[in-house]
Scaffold this motif. Structure first.
Motif, PDB file in Angstrom:
ATOM      1  N   GLU A  14       0.835  -1.208   0.000  1.00  0.00           N
ATOM      2  CA  GLU A  14       0.000   0.000   0.000  1.00  0.00           C
ATOM      3  C   GLU A  14       0.866   1.252   0.000  1.00  0.00           C
ATOM      4  N   GLN A  15       1.950   1.197   0.787  1.00  0.00           N
ATOM      5  CA  GLN A  15       2.859   2.347   0.812  1.00  0.00           C
ATOM      6  C   GLN A  15       3.573   2.498  -0.527  1.00  0.00           C
ATOM      7  N   VAL A  16       3.958   1.346  -1.131  1.00  0.00           N
ATOM      8  CA  VAL A  16       4.604   1.409  -2.445  1.00  0.00           C
ATOM      9  C   VAL A  16       3.644   1.990  -3.480  1.00  0.00           C
ATOM     10  N   ARG A  17       2.380   1.583  -3.377  1.00  0.00           N
ATOM     11  CA  ARG A  17       1.386   2.126  -4.311  1.00  0.00           C
ATOM     12  C   ARG A  17       1.258   3.637  -4.167  1.00  0.00           C
ATOM     13  N   LYS A  18       1.202   4.085  -2.916  1.00  0.00           N
ATOM     14  CA  LYS A  18       1.108   5.527  -2.685  1.00  0.00           C
ATOM     15  C   LYS A  18       2.355   6.247  -3.203  1.00  0.00           C
ATOM     16  N   ASP A  19       3.517   5.660  -2.891  1.00  0.00           N
ATOM     17  CA  ASP A  19       4.770   6.268  -3.377  1.00  0.00           C
ATOM     18  C   ASP A  19       4.828   6.260  -4.895  1.00  0.00           C
ATOM     19  N   PHE A  20       4.354   5.166  -5.479  1.00  0.00           N
ATOM     20  CA  PHE A  20       4.384   5.055  -6.937  1.00  0.00           C
ATOM     21  C   PHE A  20       3.520   6.137  -7.588  1.00  0.00           C
ATOM     22  N   VAL A  21       2.312   6.297  -7.054  1.00  0.00           N
ATOM     23  CA  VAL A  21       1.427   7.332  -7.602  1.00  0.00           C
ATOM     24  C   VAL A  21       2.044   8.704  -7.434  1.00  0.00           C
ATOM     25  N   ALA A  22       2.629   8.950  -6.245  1.00  0.00           N
ATOM     26  CA  ALA A  22       3.249  10.259  -6.012  1.00  0.00           C
ATOM     27  C   ALA A  22       4.448  10.464  -6.926  1.00  0.00           C
ATOM     28  N   ASN A  23       5.275   9.421  -7.093  1.00  0.00           N
ATOM     29  CA  ASN A  23       6.469   9.549  -7.934  1.00  0.00           C
ATOM     30  C   ASN A  23       6.102   9.710  -9.415  1.00  0.00           C
ATOM     31  N   VAL A  24       5.117   8.920  -9.863  1.00  0.00           N
ATOM     32  CA  VAL A  24       4.697   9.054 -11.258  1.00  0.00           C
ATOM     33  C   VAL A  24       4.156  10.448 -11.521  1.00  0.00           C
ATOM     34  N   SER A  25       3.354  10.927 -10.582  1.00  0.00           N
ATOM     35  CA  SER A  25       2.820  12.280 -10.747  1.00  0.00           C
ATOM     36  C   SER A  25       3.938  13.308 -10.816  1.00  0.00           C
ATOM     37  N   HIS A  26       4.923  13.135  -9.935  1.00  0.00           N
ATOM     38  CA  HIS A  26       6.041  14.084  -9.914  1.00  0.00           C
ATOM     39  C   HIS A  26       6.892  13.971 -11.173  1.00  0.00           C
ATOM     40  N   GLU A  27       7.198  12.713 -11.577  1.00  0.00           N
ATOM     41  CA  GLU A  27       8.046  12.521 -12.752  1.00  0.00           C
ATOM     42  C   GLU A  27       7.355  12.999 -14.026  1.00  0.00           C
ATOM     43  N   LEU A  28       6.063  12.813 -14.140  1.00  0.00           N
ATOM     44  CA  LEU A  28       5.324  13.280 -15.314  1.00  0.00           C
ATOM     45  C   LEU A  28       5.135  14.791 -15.279  1.00  0.00           C
ATOM     46  N   LYS A  29       4.998  15.309 -14.085  1.00  0.00           N
ATOM     47  CA  LYS A  29       4.746  16.747 -13.960  1.00  0.00           C
ATOM     48  C   LYS A  29       5.932  17.573 -14.424  1.00  0.00           C
ATOM     49  N   THR A  30       7.156  17.083 -14.136  1.00  0.00           N
ATOM     50  CA  THR A  30       8.347  17.872 -14.473  1.00  0.00           C
ATOM     51  C   THR A  30       8.479  18.095 -15.979  1.00  0.00           C
ATOM     52  N   PRO A  31       8.503  17.068 -16.839  1.00  0.00           N
ATOM     53  CA  PRO A  31       8.622  17.338 -18.279  1.00  0.00           C
ATOM     54  C   PRO A  31       7.398  18.046 -18.862  1.00  0.00           C
ATOM     55  N   LEU A  43      12.871  24.844 -28.637  1.00  0.00           N
ATOM     56  CA  LEU A  43      12.443  23.620 -29.304  1.00  0.00           C
ATOM     57  C   LEU A  43      13.319  22.423 -28.896  1.00  0.00           C
ATOM     58  N   GLU A  44      14.626  22.677 -28.723  1.00  0.00           N
ATOM     59  CA  GLU A  44      15.519  21.608 -28.275  1.00  0.00           C
ATOM     60  C   GLU A  44      15.134  21.141 -26.871  1.00  0.00           C
ATOM     61  N   ILE A  45      14.785  22.104 -26.000  1.00  0.00           N
ATOM     62  CA  ILE A  45      14.371  21.740 -24.641  1.00  0.00           C
ATOM     63  C   ILE A  45      13.063  20.946 -24.677  1.00  0.00           C
ATOM     64  N   ILE A  46      12.124  21.442 -25.512  1.00  0.00           N
ATOM     65  CA  ILE A  46      10.849  20.727 -25.632  1.00  0.00           C
ATOM     66  C   ILE A  46      11.065  19.322 -26.171  1.00  0.00           C
ATOM     67  N   HIS A  47      11.970  19.160 -27.134  1.00  0.00           N
ATOM     68  CA  HIS A  47      12.266  17.842 -27.699  1.00  0.00           C
ATOM     69  C   HIS A  47      12.906  16.923 -26.653  1.00  0.00           C
ATOM     70  N   LYS A  48      13.817  17.505 -25.876  1.00  0.00           N
ATOM     71  CA  LYS A  48      14.488  16.714 -24.839  1.00  0.00           C
ATOM     72  C   LYS A  48      13.485  16.248 -23.786  1.00  0.00           C
ATOM     73  N   GLU A  49      12.615  17.151 -23.356  1.00  0.00           N
ATOM     74  CA  GLU A  49      11.627  16.784 -22.347  1.00  0.00           C
ATOM     75  C   GLU A  49      10.613  15.789 -22.907  1.00  0.00           C
ATOM     76  N   SER A  50      10.294  15.902 -24.209  1.00  0.00           N
ATOM     77  CA  SER A  50       9.386  14.936 -24.842  1.00  0.00           C
ATOM     78  C   SER A  50      10.012  13.555 -24.861  1.00  0.00           C
ATOM     79  N   ASN A  51      11.317  13.492 -25.197  1.00  0.00           N
ATOM     80  CA  ASN A  51      12.022  12.195 -25.165  1.00  0.00           C
ATOM     81  C   ASN A  51      12.035  11.608 -23.761  1.00  0.00           C
ATOM     82  N   ARG A  52      12.244  12.499 -22.791  1.00  0.00           N
ATOM     83  CA  ARG A  52      12.254  12.033 -21.404  1.00  0.00           C
ATOM     84  C   ARG A  52      10.881  11.504 -21.015  1.00  0.00           C
TER      85      ARG A  52
END
Length: 511
Positions: free
Chosen positions: A284-301, A327-336
């Protein structure tokens, strides 16, 4: 203890002996009368014969009278003495023969009737001792067949009940011992009556035999003892989630307790059942951490793409240099973002129950060559040298693409966390069971506290370096699941400041 038949025969022989002895005494008392009568009759008969003979002689009457008197006393004494001696011998032998005949007849009668009784008695005593396999001999001639048959029916019923009881007892014991939940039963005096292996293993109780001991003396954690005390105080069902800390680890138990009620509502004790929910809490804690981490990792790019695109829309596109940079930054973040989504999809796939890889004969050396070809530009950027120790004949049973993914993740991580101008040591060899791939870097290393967590999703040893290198934090989690899908093993050995060594074991091809 003497046998019943022997006792009865001895009693019978004593009674017959007393009866015959009494009869002999009575006959002995009547004997003088019989002897006197017989003697007088016999003497009178003989004296008449003698008188007739004396008359014919020339003796005087006085002399004849003296002779008659002398003969009469002599004959009477001899007859009485001979008669007494003969009669006593006759009585003795007659009574002895009578006693022996009575003893023989009695012995046969007792053997016929007393022996079955004795055997039935022994059978009943054996049944009372718990020997339900014994059977009574059924003899129609003794008149005990009905009783013997009844005892045999009773023995069979008791045996069936005993077998059924033992079967139920073994089933209950097997159920209690092999149930996944921990169980303990305590009587009203606080003594342990039942405890299963799961309870002792979960709570790490070292005492082997705890039955009959006070529950406070078997080394229960304080939280469990407090839960049991609460059950004794309330005498009602109670449920609680118990948290136990041991050796820097925390374990979670879902405990349920209830009173044990006997006949007529008598309170006998309590029973406690505990389920280990540590893994569920962690998941349950991993699930919560996973949701929080995915949200954070997706939010940054997404934030970067949105911010730079809005800036361009507000007029920054007119400046060619700014336009290209954005455009280079946008491309890099899209790849990420694409890498993150791809890794999430891969991880979701390999974590599915029943996930299987396409197992074929694969040469580890070929997989390594492909991996090095794809990592050459990374090695050249940091001027990292390679040191090989490779056996050519190592062939494993695996999926070449997935093995390539495992090696690529490990090599990339080793390059990422290594300093410039260091050496990367790569080895391929085998033992009796596994083909072994080992990669050792000279990087920052991993502390012992973090080694157990590096295979968690989004966990990074050095977050800044990993993020700057474009890593998603999912690579080692994917590696772990892929290795397990190959029925292999992965080991980590690391020392802070000196480097890290990953060793992967993949089963060899069976010849």
């Amino acid at each position: 203890m003497k046998r019943f038949q022997s006792k009865l025969l001895r009693t019978y022989s004593i009674i017959i002996g007393l009866i015959l002895a009494s009869l002999g005494l009575v006959l002995g008392q009547l004997y003088p009368v019989f002897v006197n009568y017989s003697t007088v009759t016999l003497i009178d008969s003989k004296m008449e014969q003698i008188s007739t003979y004396l008359v014919e002689t020339e003796l005087s009457k006085e002399e004849q009278a003296n002779v008659k008197q002398l003969l009469n006393s002599t004959l009477q004494y001899q007859e009485i003495e001979n008669g007494q001696h003969s009669l006593w011998l006759f009585l003795f032998f007659v009574l002895l023969i009578t006693f022996l005949v009575a003893l023989f007849l009695g012995s046969n009668i007792f053997k016929k009737y007393a022996q079955p009784i004795e055997h039935l008695t022994e059978t009943a005593m054996e049944l009372a001792r718990g020997n339900y396999r014994i059977r009574a001999f059924e003899d129609d001639f003794s008149g005990m067949s009905t009783l013997s048959n009844s005892i045999n029916i009773l023995a069979r019923n008791l045996h069936d009940i005993s077998v059924m009881r033992e079967t139920e007892k073994e089933r209950l014991k097997t159920l209690i011992e092999n149930m996944g939940s921990a169980l303990i039963m305590i009587d009203r005096n606080g003594l342990v009556t039942i405890i299963n292996r799961s309870f002792m293993d979960q709570l790490q109780i070292s005492i082997e035999n705890v039955d009959g001991k006070l529950f406070r003396k078997i080394g229960l954690p304080d939280q469990v003892e407090a839960f049991i005390d609460k059950l004794f105080l309330t005498e009602s069902s109670y449920r609680e989630q118990i948290q136990i800390k041991r050796n820097l680890h925390t374990y979670y138990k879902d405990a349920y307790g209830a009173p044990v009620i006997g006949e007529h509502g008598r309170w006998l004790g309590i029973v406690v059942v505990m389920h280990d929910i540590t893994e569920l809490i962690k998941l349950e804690q991993v699930r919560k951490d996973f949701v929080a981490n995915v949200s954070h990792e997706l939010k940054t790019p997404v934030t970067s793409i949105k911010g730079f695109s809005e800036t361009l829309l507000y007029g920054a596109y007119k400046n060619e240099e700014t336009l290209i940079s954005f455009l280079e930054i946008i491309h890099k973040e899209s790849n990420r973002l694409q890498m993150l989504i791809t890794d999430l999809l891969d991880l979701s796939k390999v974590e599915q129950v029943g996930y299987e890889v396409n197992l074929q004969k694969v040469k580890l050396n070929d997989v390594l060559n492909r991996c090095i070809d794809m990592s050459t530009h990374l090695l050249e950027e940091k001027e990292i040298e390679l040191a090989f120790s490779v056996e050519d004949s190592v062939k494993v049973l695996g999926d070449s693409n997935r093995l390539m993914q495992i090696m690529m993740n490990l090599v990339t991580n080793a390059i990422t966390y290594s300093s410039d101008h260091t050496t990367l040591h790569i080895s391929i060899f085998k033992n009796e069971k596994y083909g072994i791939f080992r990669i050792q870097d000279e990087g920052i290393g991993i502390s012992k506290e973090e080694i157990s967590r590096i295979f968690e999703r989004f966990y990074r040893v050095d977050r800044a370096r990993s993020r700057n290198s474009g890593g998603t934090g999912l690579g080692l989690a994917i590696v772990k699941h892929l290795v397990e899908a190959h029925h292999g093993l992965i080991e980590v050995d690391s020392e802070v400041g000196k480097g890290t060594c990953f060793t992967v074991y993949i089963p060899l091809v069976k010849s």
